[in-house]
Every structure is written in structure tokens, then in C-alpha cells.
Design a protein around this motif. Structure first.
Motif, short mmCIF file in Angstrom:
data_model
loop_
_atom_site.label_atom_id
_atom_site.label_comp_id
_atom_site.label_asym_id
_atom_site.label_seq_id
_atom_site.Cartn_x
_atom_site.Cartn_y
_atom_site.Cartn_z
N ILE A 78 -29.59 33.63 -4.40
CA ILE A 78 -29.95 34.26 -5.68
C ILE A 78 -31.43 34.05 -5.96
O ILE A 78 -32.15 35.00 -6.30
N LEU A 79 -31.90 32.83 -5.81
CA LEU A 79 -33.32 32.54 -6.04
C LEU A 79 -34.20 33.38 -5.12
O LEU A 79 -35.18 33.97 -5.56
N SER A 80 -33.85 33.46 -3.84
CA SER A 80 -34.68 34.21 -2.89
C SER A 80 -34.73 35.69 -3.24
O SER A 80 -35.75 36.35 -3.02
N TYR A 81 -33.67 36.23 -3.80
CA TYR A 81 -33.64 37.63 -4.19
C TYR A 81 -34.68 37.91 -5.29
O TYR A 81 -35.30 38.98 -5.30
N PHE A 82 -34.87 36.96 -6.19
CA PHE A 82 -35.78 37.15 -7.31
C PHE A 82 -37.18 36.60 -7.05
O PHE A 82 -38.08 36.79 -7.87
N ALA A 83 -37.37 35.94 -5.92
CA ALA A 83 -38.69 35.43 -5.52
C ALA A 83 -39.05 36.08 -4.18
O ALA A 83 -39.22 35.41 -3.17
N LYS A 84 -39.12 37.40 -4.18
CA LYS A 84 -39.24 38.18 -2.95
C LYS A 84 -40.50 37.88 -2.13
O LYS A 84 -40.49 38.02 -0.92
N SER A 85 -41.57 37.46 -2.78
CA SER A 85 -42.81 37.23 -2.02
C SER A 85 -42.85 35.85 -1.35
O SER A 85 -43.75 35.57 -0.57
N ILE A 86 -41.87 35.01 -1.65
CA ILE A 86 -41.79 33.70 -1.01
C ILE A 86 -40.91 33.84 0.24
O ILE A 86 -39.76 34.28 0.15
N PRO A 87 -41.44 33.51 1.42
CA PRO A 87 -40.65 33.66 2.64
C PRO A 87 -39.35 32.86 2.58
O PRO A 87 -39.33 31.72 2.11
N VAL A 88 -38.27 33.47 3.06
CA VAL A 88 -36.97 32.79 3.00
C VAL A 88 -36.97 31.49 3.81
O VAL A 88 -36.20 30.59 3.50
N GLN A 89 -37.84 31.40 4.82
CA GLN A 89 -37.90 30.14 5.58
C GLN A 89 -38.44 28.99 4.72
O GLN A 89 -38.33 27.84 5.11
N ASN A 90 -39.00 29.30 3.57
CA ASN A 90 -39.52 28.26 2.67
C ASN A 90 -38.49 27.82 1.64
O ASN A 90 -38.78 27.00 0.78
N ILE A 91 -37.30 28.39 1.70
CA ILE A 91 -36.24 28.06 0.74
C ILE A 91 -35.09 27.41 1.51
O ILE A 91 -34.54 28.00 2.43
N SER A 92 -34.75 26.17 1.13
CA SER A 92 -33.69 25.44 1.81
C SER A 92 -32.61 25.04 0.81
O SER A 92 -32.90 24.76 -0.35
N ALA A 93 -31.37 25.03 1.29
CA ALA A 93 -30.25 24.57 0.48
C ALA A 93 -29.79 23.22 1.01
O ALA A 93 -29.50 23.09 2.20
N LEU A 94 -29.77 22.23 0.16
CA LEU A 94 -29.33 20.89 0.55
C LEU A 94 -27.82 20.82 0.34
O LEU A 94 -27.33 20.74 -0.78
N THR A 95 -27.08 20.87 1.43
CA THR A 95 -25.63 20.98 1.34
C THR A 95 -24.92 19.72 1.83
O THR A 95 -23.81 19.78 2.34
N ARG A 96 -25.53 18.60 1.68
CA ARG A 96 -24.93 17.35 2.16
C ARG A 96 -23.59 17.06 1.50
O ARG A 96 -22.67 16.57 2.14
N LEU A 97 -23.46 17.36 0.22
CA LEU A 97 -22.19 17.12 -0.46
C LEU A 97 -21.07 17.93 0.19
O LEU A 97 -19.99 17.41 0.46
N ASP A 98 -21.34 19.20 0.49
CA ASP A 98 -20.35 20.03 1.18
C ASP A 98 -20.03 19.46 2.55
O ASP A 98 -18.87 19.43 2.97
#
Length: 80
Positions: A49-69
Motif C-alpha cells: 500500500i505504501l509503495s503504491y502511494f510513494a511511486k517515486s521511491i524505488p520498491v527495492q528501498n521498501i522492506s517489510a519486517l515479517t519476523r513475527l510471521d
């Protein structure tokens, strides 16, 4: 966090609005080489969702910390 009796779709609805707003703010003011770590569950969905609304930020710069999962999955497998 999801409260007792709250369905997952309710959580997604609330988080969606939060991560949309954050994405819009990042799009407006953040450096395009910013690194972002999403920790709110469901982290992968929130990151999308965040990446969709921050289109100019490369997706490789957005990480999801999923350790709990990860930890929950390991525990479920261990029980079997």
C-alpha cells in the motif's frame, strides 16, 4: 494492533488509510533514496500500500519486517 473481535479486513481497512497517508507524505517530502522498513502487520500488505502511494521511491528501498510471521510459522510447524 488487532483488537479482540476485530476481523482481519477491519485491520486492513484501518492500516490501509495509515499507510496511504504515510506513502503520500513520503512521496511529497522524502529523498528518493530513502530506505523504509514496515513493521506493522500485515507488513507485506502495508508495504505494498505504501509503495503504491510513494511511486517515486524505488520498491527495492521498501522492506517489510515479517519476523513475527516467521516465528508463528516456525511454531506451527514445530507443533506438527
Amino acid at each position: 494492533p488487532r483488537k479482540a473481535g476485530m476481523e482481519r479486513k477491519e485491520l486492513l481497512s484501518k492500516n490501509g488509510a495509515i499507510f496511504q497517508a504515510q506513502g503520500e507524505i513520503l512521496e511529497a517530502v522524502a529523498s528518493k533514496d530513502v530506505k523504509i522498513v514496515i513493521v506493522g502487520n500485515p507488513a507485506n500488505t502495508n508495504a505494498l500500500i505504501l509503495s503504491y502511494f510513494a511511486k517515486s521511491i524505488p520498491v527495492q528501498n521498501i522492506s517489510a519486517l515479517t519476523r513475527l510471521d516467521h516465528n508463528r510459522t516456525v511454531a506451527l510447524v514445530a507443533k506438527k
